[in-house]
Write an enzyme that holds these catalytic residues in place. Structure first.
Site, PDB file in Angstrom:
ATOM      1  N   ASP A   1      39.671  34.185  45.771  1.00 37.25           N
ATOM      2  CA  ASP A   1      39.749  33.470  44.495  1.00 37.25           C
ATOM      3  C   ASP A   1      41.116  33.577  43.835  1.00 37.25           C
ATOM      4  OD1 ASP A   1      36.977  32.674  44.448  1.00 37.25           O
ATOM      5  OD2 ASP A   1      36.505  34.773  44.055  1.00 37.25           O
TER       6      ASP A   1
ATOM      7  N   HIS B   1      36.290  43.100  46.127  1.00 34.96           N
ATOM      8  CA  HIS B   1      35.174  42.348  46.711  1.00 34.96           C
ATOM      9  C   HIS B   1      34.041  43.318  47.009  1.00 34.96           C
ATOM     10  CE1 HIS B   1      32.940  39.720  49.482  1.00 34.96           C
ATOM     11  NE2 HIS B   1      33.606  38.727  48.942  1.00 34.96           N
TER      12      HIS B   1
END
Length: 284
Positions: free
Chosen positions: A226, A169
Site C-alpha cells: 500500500d 503486515h
C-alpha cells in the site's frame, strides 16, 4: 448495484449448472469494472463511456474512466501494463477480512452477487481497504509540516496517536515482497510518463528514515504494497476516493474462486466456536 444483478441473472448458486456459474462469474468480473467507471463518470458529470470489444480488461477500464467528448483519451501501453501489475499485486491472498467474509457467507449457499456484495462491504472498512488512501493522506500531511523526522518521532511516541501508514503486515514479518516490485515499477512509470510527484520524494524520505531506525527494525515494520500503490494510482489519474474500488476490482477474481469452493456440495456451513468467559452459575 451488484445485488441488483440477481434480478437479471437469477439462480447463480449451487443449483445452477457449472457452465452457467463460469459464464456468470466471468460476466461479473467485467460488469463490476464497468460499474466502477460509470460511477466515476456520473460523479464528475460527464457522459458514460461504453466498453469496447477491441480493448483488453485494463485498457477498457482506463478508456471508460478517462475518455470524454472534450478530450479523447490516449491509451498508453505503460499505463495499461502498470494497472495490470497493480491488480496482480493486489490480488486476493491469505485469509484477510473480506476473503473470510466471502467464504463464511458462501458456505451458507448464498448466491454469487450477495456474497460478493458482502466482500465489498468488508473491504469498505478503513482498516482493510483504505490503507493506500491513508498513506497518501499521511504523505501529504508530512509535506505540509515539512519535517519527516518530526513525524517519525511522533509515531514512536507512545503518547501520540500518529501511525506510520503503509508499513508492517500481519503476515509478512520481513519486507513485503510485493512492495519491492511496486517500488521499482513506481519509479520507472513516473519517469516514462514524465510525472513529477512530490509525494514520491516524501515517500522515499519516510522509507529511508524508517529502514534505518532501530524502533521500526526491531518491530519488523517494513513498507507494504500500500505504501507505493497510491502514488501509482494518482499518476494514472485515479481519484483517491476510488482507491478502495480499485482494490475491489483486484480482489474480485479471488473472492469468486473462494465462493465457488464454498458452494460445493460437500462443503459444510462455517460455524466458528466461541468460548464463554463470563461468570459461572452461582458465582457472584
Amino acid at each position: 448495484m451488484i445485488n441488483g444483478l440477481a434480478a437479471f441473472y437469477p439462480n447463480v448458486d449451487l443449483k445452477s449448472l457449472s457452465e452457467d456459474i463460469d459464464q456468470s462469474t466471468a460476466r461479473l468480473i467485467s460488469i463490476v469494472r464497468t460499474m466502477a467507471a460509470f460511477a466515476y463518470k456520473k460523479s464528475i458529470g460527464e457522459p458514460v463511456v461504453y466498453p469496447r470489444h477491441d480493448l483488453s480488461y485494463c485498457a477498457n477500464f482506463l478508456n471508460m474512466m478517462f475518455d470524454s467528448p472534450v478530450k479523447p483519451y490516449q491509451i498508453h501501453p505503460d499505463a495499461v501494463r502498470i494497472l495490470n501489475m497493480l491488480f496482480i499485486l493486489h490480488a486476493d491472498h491469505e485469509q484477510n477480512c473480506s476473503t473470510t467474509t466471502v467464504r463464511t457467507i458462501g458456505s451458507a449457499q448464498v448466491n454469487l452477487y450477495a456474497t460478493i456484495s458482502a466482500g465489498i462491504s468488508a473491504l469498505s472498512g478503513p482498516l482493510h481497504g483504505g490503507a493506500n488512501q491513508e498513506v497518501v493522506e499521511m504523505l501529504r500531511h508530512i509535506r505540509e509540516i515539512g519535517d519527516v523526522k518530526k513525524y517519525i518521532d511522533q509515531v514512536k511516541d507512545k503518547k501520540n496517536t500518529r501511525r506510520l501508514m503503509g508499513f508492517g503486515h500481519r503476515v509478512y514479518k520481513t519486507f513485503d515482497p510485493r512492495a519491492k516490485i511496486i517500488k521499482k515499477e513506481c519509479h520507472d512509470f513516473l519517469e516514462k510518463m514524465h510525472v513529477s510527484d512530490p509525494l514520491l520524494d516524501t515517500a522515499l524520505e519516510v522509507e529511508d528514515a524508517a529502514l534505518h531506525d532501530e524502533y521500526f527494525i526491531s518491530r519488523h515494520l517494513y513498507p507494504n504494497v500500500d505504501f507505493y500503490s497510491g502514488i501509482v494510482y494518482r499518476a494514472l489519474g485515479i481519484p483517491e476516493n476510488m482507491f478502495t474500488v480499485m482494490f475491489a476490482l483486484a480482489r474480485l477474481p479471488g473472492w469468486i474462486a473462494h465462493w465457488k469452493e464454498m458452494i460445493g456440495a460437500d462443503t459444510k456451513i462455517v460455524r466458528p466456536r466461541q468460548i464463554y468467559i463470563g461468570k459461572r452459575l452461582g458465582e457472584k
